[in-house]
Design an enzyme around this catalytic site. Structure first.
Site, PDB file in Angstrom:
ATOM      1  CE1 TYR A 131      12.953  -2.603  10.171  1.00  0.00           C
ATOM      2  CE2 TYR A 131      15.142  -1.316  10.172  1.00  0.00           C
ATOM      3  CZ  TYR A 131      13.744  -1.889   9.508  1.00  0.00           C
ATOM      4  OH  TYR A 131      13.687  -1.486   8.237  1.00  0.00           O
ATOM      5  CB  ALA A 150       7.933  -4.657   0.365  1.00  0.00           C
ATOM      6  CB  ALA A 151       4.936  -6.413   5.038  1.00  0.00           C
ATOM      7  N   GLY A 152       7.023  -4.242   6.367  1.00  0.00           N
ATOM      8  CA  GLY A 152       8.011  -4.076   7.382  1.00  0.00           C
ATOM      9  C   GLY A 152       7.456  -2.806   8.257  1.00  0.00           C
ATOM     10  CB  ILE A 208      15.186   4.036   0.587  1.00  0.00           C
ATOM     11  CG1 ILE A 208      16.448   3.143   0.242  1.00  0.00           C
ATOM     12  CG2 ILE A 208      14.387   4.543  -0.394  1.00  0.00           C
ATOM     13  CD1 ILE A 208      16.217   1.808  -0.538  1.00  0.00           C
ATOM     14  CB  SER A 232      -0.942   0.148   1.171  1.00  0.00           C
ATOM     15  OG  SER A 232      -0.098   0.173   2.525  1.00  0.00           O
ATOM     16  NE  ARG A 233       2.418   2.571   5.483  1.00  0.00           N
ATOM     17  CZ  ARG A 233       1.887   2.886   6.501  1.00  0.00           C
ATOM     18  NH1 ARG A 233       1.474   4.162   6.804  1.00  0.00           N
ATOM     19  NH2 ARG A 233       2.138   2.061   7.439  1.00  0.00           N
ATOM     20  N   GLY A 234       5.301   2.959   0.398  1.00  0.00           N
ATOM     21  CA  GLY A 234       6.791   2.764   0.440  1.00  0.00           C
ATOM     22  C   GLY A 234       7.314   1.891  -0.533  1.00  0.00           C
ATOM     23  CE  LYS A 260      12.845  -5.627   8.013  1.00  0.00           C
ATOM     24  NZ  LYS A 260      11.994  -6.063   6.912  1.00  0.00           N
TER      25      LYS A 260
END
Lengths: 98, 227
Positions: free
Chosen positions: B138, B73-75, B171, B10-12, B142
């Protein structure tokens, strides 16, 4: 839909024969699917699961969940042998038709 | 064209990759907590940190034979000292970042195998390699993604499915929007290439991994910018 244990067992044995290249007669309800005496390597085991998922959906009218909690136990996993997996699938089929 | 599942769509960076994939003609299935209606591709609501939600959202793909890739990519992140981070936040970060990646790989892998092979691209962060203060949870989540991906790559190798991780430096997305500029620059200065990467730079690596030319690259953590 009426499915018998023998039909499921025969299906699993045929798939194992296809995956391993061995005669179907070399497999039976006591053929191990997991553990030290397993008849298939992990890749073949996944191929068997894929084929079984299709069989469960198309012939048994039920969903076959590979990753259930019960599947993790070597002592009581339905993946122990061809026979235990066949009985599990028959149970799923019976529950689906209730 | 084959289907590609993109989480965090949805974003990023997830949205960026999903739009690029859609432009290339792929059937993009985007997952996000709320399925935004403005996306130029199919969106499905899904909480990736909940195994049942992932299973439901992707149930129809399970027996598909036309899936090319999964881009995880969800994070989420919470820049904070561990000693002041609520347990609920710790759990949520691990659920979304690590468990979410695992659940989505588990849900899509059968379709990739049935499709004759495919690609999985997971996202990590430079915070793992640099051990950045204030990002311990975080980074832990990861680091888990990196370890999981290396092992999972071996499990999938026999099925022509590659599994890789891209670990970018900062980013500009909403994820780091509240991080002070000087902190961002300090991290960028520690990269091998001390230039802040753009979404396009990240897409170039995703695109390479998804391409046929990427077939021999698996089990790797690619540090965008170098770390």
């Amino acid at each position: 839909m009426s499915v018998e244990l023998k039909e499921i067992t025969d299906f699993l044995c045929r798939e194992l024969a296809s995956i391993t290249g061995r005669p179907v007669e070399s497999f039976g309800e006591h053929s191990a699917l997991i553990g030290a005496r397993t008849e298939v390597a992990s890749r073949g085991f996944v191929e068997l699961l894929l084929a079984t998922e299709d069989f469960a959906s198309e012939r048994l009218g039920t969903a076959f969940d590979w990753a259930s909690d019960a599947a993790m136990s070597e002592a009581r996993s339905h993946f122990r042998t061809v026979g235990s997996l066949a009985r599990h699938l028959l149970d799923l089929s019976n529950r689906a038709t209730l | 064209m084959s289907a590609v599942v993109v989480t965090g769509a949805s974003r990023g960076l997830g949205r960026y990759c999903a739009e690029r994939l859609a432009t290339l003609g792929h059937r993009v299935i985007g997952l996000s907590r709320t399925a935004s209606a403005d996306a130029p591709f199919e969106m499905r609501a899904c909480n990736v940190g909940d195994a049942a939600s992932v299973k439901d959202a992707l149930a129809d793909l399970r027996r598909s034979t036309d899936v090319l890739a999964l881009v995880n990519a969800a994070g989420i992140a919470s820049m904070n000292l561990l000693v002041t981070t609520p347990v609920s936040t710790v759990q949520r970060i691990v659920e979304v970042n690590l468990l979410g990646t695992i659940y989505c790989c588990q849900a899509v892998a059968p379709a990739l195998i049935r499709s004759g092979g495919g690609r999985i691209v997971n996202f990590s962060t430079i915070a793992v390699a640099l051990g950045l203060a204030g990002e311990s949870v975080y980074a832990a989540s990861k680091a888990g993604v990196e370890g999981f991906s290396r092992a999972f790559a071996r499990e999938m190798a026999g099925f022509n499915v590659t599994v890789n991780v891209i670990a970018p430096g900062p980013i500009d997305t909403e994820l780091i929007a509240k991080v002070p500029r000087e902190k961002i620059q300090a991290i960028v200065d520690r990269q091998v290439v001390p230039v802040q990467a753009t979404p396009e730079d990240l897409w170039n690596v995703v695109s390479m991994l998804l391409s046929p030319e990427g077939r021999m690259i698996s089990g790797q953590v690619l540090h965008l910018g170098g770390a």
